[in-house]
Write a protein that holds these residues in place. Structure first.
Motif, PDB file in Angstrom:
ATOM      1  N   TYR A  66       5.488   6.454  -5.900  1.00 32.09           N
ATOM      2  CA  TYR A  66       4.170   6.627  -6.516  1.00 32.09           C
ATOM      3  C   TYR A  66       3.868   5.391  -7.356  1.00 32.09           C
ATOM      4  CZ  TYR A  66       0.401   8.587  -9.374  1.00 32.09           C
ATOM      5  OH  TYR A  66      -0.794   8.800 -10.012  1.00 32.09           O
ATOM      6  N   LEU A  67       2.727   4.762  -7.080  1.00 24.43           N
ATOM      7  CA  LEU A  67       2.316   3.548  -7.772  1.00 24.43           C
ATOM      8  C   LEU A  67       0.986   3.780  -8.471  1.00 24.43           C
ATOM      9  CD1 LEU A  67       2.572   0.469  -8.393  1.00 24.43           C
ATOM     10  CD2 LEU A  67       1.328   0.076  -6.241  1.00 24.43           C
ATOM     11  N   GLU A  68       0.961   3.508  -9.761  1.00 20.84           N
ATOM     12  CA  GLU A  68      -0.264   3.636 -10.562  1.00 20.84           C
ATOM     13  C   GLU A  68      -0.524   2.289 -11.238  1.00 20.84           C
ATOM     14  OE1 GLU A  68      -3.421   5.590 -11.209  1.00 20.84           O
ATOM     15  OE2 GLU A  68      -1.870   7.141 -11.167  1.00 20.84           O
ATOM     16  N   THR A  69      -1.647   1.669 -10.894  1.00 22.57           N
ATOM     17  CA  THR A  69      -2.048   0.395 -11.486  1.00 22.57           C
ATOM     18  C   THR A  69      -3.347   0.610 -12.246  1.00 22.57           C
ATOM     19  OG1 THR A  69      -1.042  -0.805  -9.633  1.00 22.57           O
ATOM     20  CG2 THR A  69      -2.536  -2.027 -11.049  1.00 22.57           C
ATOM     21  N   LEU A  70      -3.281   0.524 -13.550  1.00 20.60           N
ATOM     22  CA  LEU A  70      -4.432   0.825 -14.390  1.00 20.60           C
ATOM     23  C   LEU A  70      -4.808  -0.392 -15.222  1.00 20.60           C
ATOM     24  CD1 LEU A  70      -3.468   4.382 -15.697  1.00 20.60           C
ATOM     25  CD2 LEU A  70      -5.050   3.813 -13.864  1.00 20.60           C
ATOM     26  N   ALA A 123      -4.443   5.579  -7.040  1.00 23.56           N
ATOM     27  CA  ALA A 123      -2.986   5.468  -6.986  1.00 23.56           C
ATOM     28  C   ALA A 123      -2.543   5.396  -5.530  1.00 23.56           C
ATOM     29  CB  ALA A 123      -2.335   6.654  -7.685  1.00 23.56           C
ATOM     30  N   VAL A 124      -1.325   4.893  -5.311  1.00 30.87           N
ATOM     31  CA  VAL A 124      -0.816   4.663  -3.967  1.00 30.87           C
ATOM     32  C   VAL A 124       0.488   5.429  -3.796  1.00 30.87           C
ATOM     33  CG1 VAL A 124      -0.113   2.932  -2.271  1.00 30.87           C
ATOM     34  CG2 VAL A 124      -1.866   2.369  -3.975  1.00 30.87           C
ATOM     35  N   LEU A 125       0.584   6.188  -2.717  1.00 30.40           N
ATOM     36  CA  LEU A 125       1.833   6.812  -2.291  1.00 30.40           C
ATOM     37  C   LEU A 125       2.377   6.010  -1.114  1.00 30.40           C
ATOM     38  CD1 LEU A 125       0.758  10.577  -2.307  1.00 30.40           C
ATOM     39  CD2 LEU A 125       1.605   9.208  -4.200  1.00 30.40           C
ATOM     40  N   PHE A 126       3.643   5.654  -1.162  1.00 33.00           N
ATOM     41  CA  PHE A 126       4.202   4.793  -0.129  1.00 33.00           C
ATOM     42  C   PHE A 126       5.582   5.283   0.276  1.00 33.00           C
ATOM     43  CE2 PHE A 126       5.231   3.084  -4.277  1.00 33.00           C
ATOM     44  CZ  PHE A 126       6.567   2.755  -4.191  1.00 33.00           C
ATOM     45  N   ARG A 146       1.190   4.338   3.915  1.00 27.55           N
ATOM     46  CA  ARG A 146       0.636   4.480   2.574  1.00 27.55           C
ATOM     47  C   ARG A 146      -0.479   5.523   2.563  1.00 27.55           C
ATOM     48  NH1 ARG A 146       0.111  -0.880   3.367  1.00 27.55           N
ATOM     49  NH2 ARG A 146      -2.152  -0.688   3.280  1.00 27.55           N
ATOM     50  N   MET A 147      -0.608   6.179   1.420  1.00 25.60           N
ATOM     51  CA  MET A 147      -1.687   7.126   1.191  1.00 25.60           C
ATOM     52  C   MET A 147      -2.324   6.785  -0.162  1.00 25.60           C
ATOM     53  SD  MET A 147       0.039  10.735   2.455  1.00 25.60           S
ATOM     54  CE  MET A 147      -1.520  11.625   2.273  1.00 25.60           C
ATOM     55  N   TYR A 148      -3.629   6.937  -0.220  1.00 30.17           N
ATOM     56  CA  TYR A 148      -4.383   6.601  -1.428  1.00 30.17           C
ATOM     57  C   TYR A 148      -4.997   7.857  -2.030  1.00 30.17           C
ATOM     58  CZ  TYR A 148      -4.086   1.717   0.092  1.00 30.17           C
ATOM     59  OH  TYR A 148      -3.637   0.483   0.484  1.00 30.17           O
TER      60      TYR A 148
END
Length: 559
Positions: A383-387, A473-476, A508-510
């Protein structure tokens, strides 16, 4: 007649460099250009809710070409026939090893539409590139120049992807393909998103100019902007990969069209003419392969036209080199009207995603992400969160819950980089990356407390009351056994790993984008002060000016 003439004239221009080859199994010639190959493909997939996914892919291969060494100061002359020169000059100038650009409008519905052919379905603009480190220009300088060059090429606001939105999430966006001879180089990643970017005809027009046949012949003939931008979801994609064969360019267009809406909610019948208001009159003369494929639906009762010549029970294949003019249609003659699927129909993706921002205060809130596992086995994901610096995450409040019970064991490998002040006086984004395990047939709720930044009144946009867009956010997919830096040809460099024993997602899922409401000053007060000040200045100045410039005289009025 005019389009056929245009195709004939185009074939005359490329005739001196075209070579014809044939084999024993196919008597029709296949055209190719020395060192360059081009082919195009269209996949049409009817969905259970009546919508139709159309995926166009235009691929150009430069054989034997590798990315420029950044230490080479002299760039040799570039001569292309099929590969777009404008894009090739940008790639050579800034030594780009891998490039991915997507411009999308809408929110991709994974539950009803499944996985897309191109996983880059983030809302707005997304740009990420891998570059070999070294040379007189730094990575950040080349990244800035690349953004500006692509912004001018595609008429997009990519120049806004500055240091406030740029990060380097190596695990989520690995180096997918590079020549084995270049593994000794050190590569750097730059990634940025702009969720507020809109896609319009200004982006499609330069996109079509990159194709060898433009939109005159071939599959690109179907790219009618009036129909494309009326779709429920549409997007453009530019992907450049460096492989052992050479430099590969993939230009893609995806659209989710709704024939049921066009028919007033009565029928889901579709054809090229009804979807795009066009049909294919001629194939692209420089394409070595041009095919249109139709995914056969699971239900019966349909009628496909023209009759199937190639394919099987799951896919119908049409070859444009022998079947033009072509207008594929699929009808359901016994449906009056179209029966929409029930609401309890299971989702098509293994994970269902919901993301929201809770809280009534303008200074505090909670970022919540709900992940529902639709499979009978555990799913492990990254799980990737770029804020941006507008929002601050408080990591001591992160928690995971399943059915109301806190499960900290489902969170691992937490990596957090807070927003830091950069040399240009701006704050970079904060990056959170964790590994999550979602239990089978369960919903995992991840929550983090946040605080919202109080901006100066000069930093607010003109529409300050609308709020600020937060990127998705990105799920990879994840691997196990060691940290992940980047991947080369499905193998890992600096950390060899094997697939996790738990299941993971294939692409990947957004998540959806968010709109955050920041503390906003009362902009009406400065407006009122300006109006009052101007009124007083006008009255005082006007009175004094009249007293100083007017001449008083007695006027006799005759009776």
């Amino acid at each position: 007649m005019g389009r056929k003439t245009a195709a004939f004239v185009l074939s005359l221009f490329v005739a001196p460099v075209i070579s014809s080859t044939s084999n024993s199994s196919d008597s029709k010639p296949r055209f190719s250009i020395a060192g360059e190959r081009y082919h195009e493909d269209l996949i049409i997939q009817p969905l259970r809710d009546g919508r139709v996914i159309s995926t166009f892919t235009f691929t150009t291969l430069l054989e034997g070409v590798s990315p420029r060494d950044p230490w080479e100061l002299e760039t040799p002359a570039q001569h292309y026939t099929l590969f777009p020169l404008t894009l090739g000059q940008i790639l050579r100038e800034y030594s780009i090893t891998e490039l991915h650009l997507s411009l999308n409008a809408g929110k991709w519905n994974y539950d009803n539409w499944g996985y897309p052919e191109d996983p880059s379905v983030s809302t707005g603009a997304e740009l990420w590139a891998w570059m070999a480190d070294g040379g007189p220009m730094s990575i950040d300088e080349r990244w800035t120049s690349l953004r500006n060059a692509l912004a001018g090429l595609f008429c997009a606001s990519l120049g806004s992807l500055d240091s406030r939105r740029t990060s380097s999430p190596y695990s989520a966006f690995p180096l997918s393909s590079v020549s084995s001879l270049k593994i000794s180089f050190q590569y750097a990643l730059r990634h940025a998103t702009l969720p507020s970017e809109h896609v319009c005809t200004e982006n499609l027009t330069p996109f079509l100019k990159l194709l060898p046949c433009k939109s005159h012949t071939g599959l690109a003939r179907l790219l009618n902007p009036q129909r494309l931008f009326d779709a429920d979801w549409h997007g453009l994609g530019v992907h450049v990969l460096s492989t052992d064969r050479g430099l590969e360019l993939r230009l893609g267009v995806q659209a989710v069209l709704d024939p049921v809406r066009e028919s007033g909610g009565k029928r889901r019948d579709w054809s090229f003419q009804s979807l795009f208001d066009r049909s294919i009159d001629a194939a692209c003369p420089v394409s070595s392969r041009s095919t249109a494929r139709v995914v056969i639906p699971d239900d019966d009762g349909y009628r496909l036209s023209p009759e199937l010549l190639l394919g099987d029970k799951s896919m119908a294949i049409y070859d444009l080199t022998s079947q033009v003019p072509l207008d594929i249609s699929m009808l359901w003659p016994n449906e009056h009207p179209f029966p929409f699927p029930p609401t309890h129909t299971g989702p098509l993706a293994p994970l269902s995603i919901k993301r929201a921002l809770h809280g009534f205060s303008q200074t505090h809130g909670v970022l919540s992400v709900a992940l529902s596992n639709n499979e009978y086995g555990d799913i492990t994901i990254g799980y990737l969160e770029t804020l941006p610096a507008l929002v601050t995450l408080w990591m001591h409040t992160i928690k995971a819950e399943v059915r109301g019970t806190q499960r900290d064991d489902l969170i691992s490998d937490i990596s957090y980089h807070p927003s830091l002040l950069q040399s240009n006086g701006r704050y970079g984004p904060s990056v959170l990356q964790v590994r999550l395990t979602v239990p089978a047939k369960s919903a995992l709720r991840l929550s983090i407390d946040i605080t919202k930044t109080f901006l100066k009144y000069t930093e607010h946009p003109p529409d300050a009351m609308r709020g600020w867009d937060l990127p998705p956010a990105v799920l990879f997919p994840v691997l196990i056994d060691g940290p992940v830096k980047y991947m080369v040809n499905d193998s890992f460099v600096d950390g060899i790993g094997t697939r996790d024993r738990h299941r993971t997602i294939p692409h990947r899922m957004y998540t959806p984008t968010l709109l955050v409401d920041l503390p906003t000053p009362d902009f009406s007060m400065p407006y009122n002060v300006i109006i009052l000040s101007c009124t007083l200045v006008t009255l005082i100045f006007g009175s004094i000016f009249n007293l100083l410039t007017r001449k008083w005289a007695i006027v006799k009025v005759e009776e």
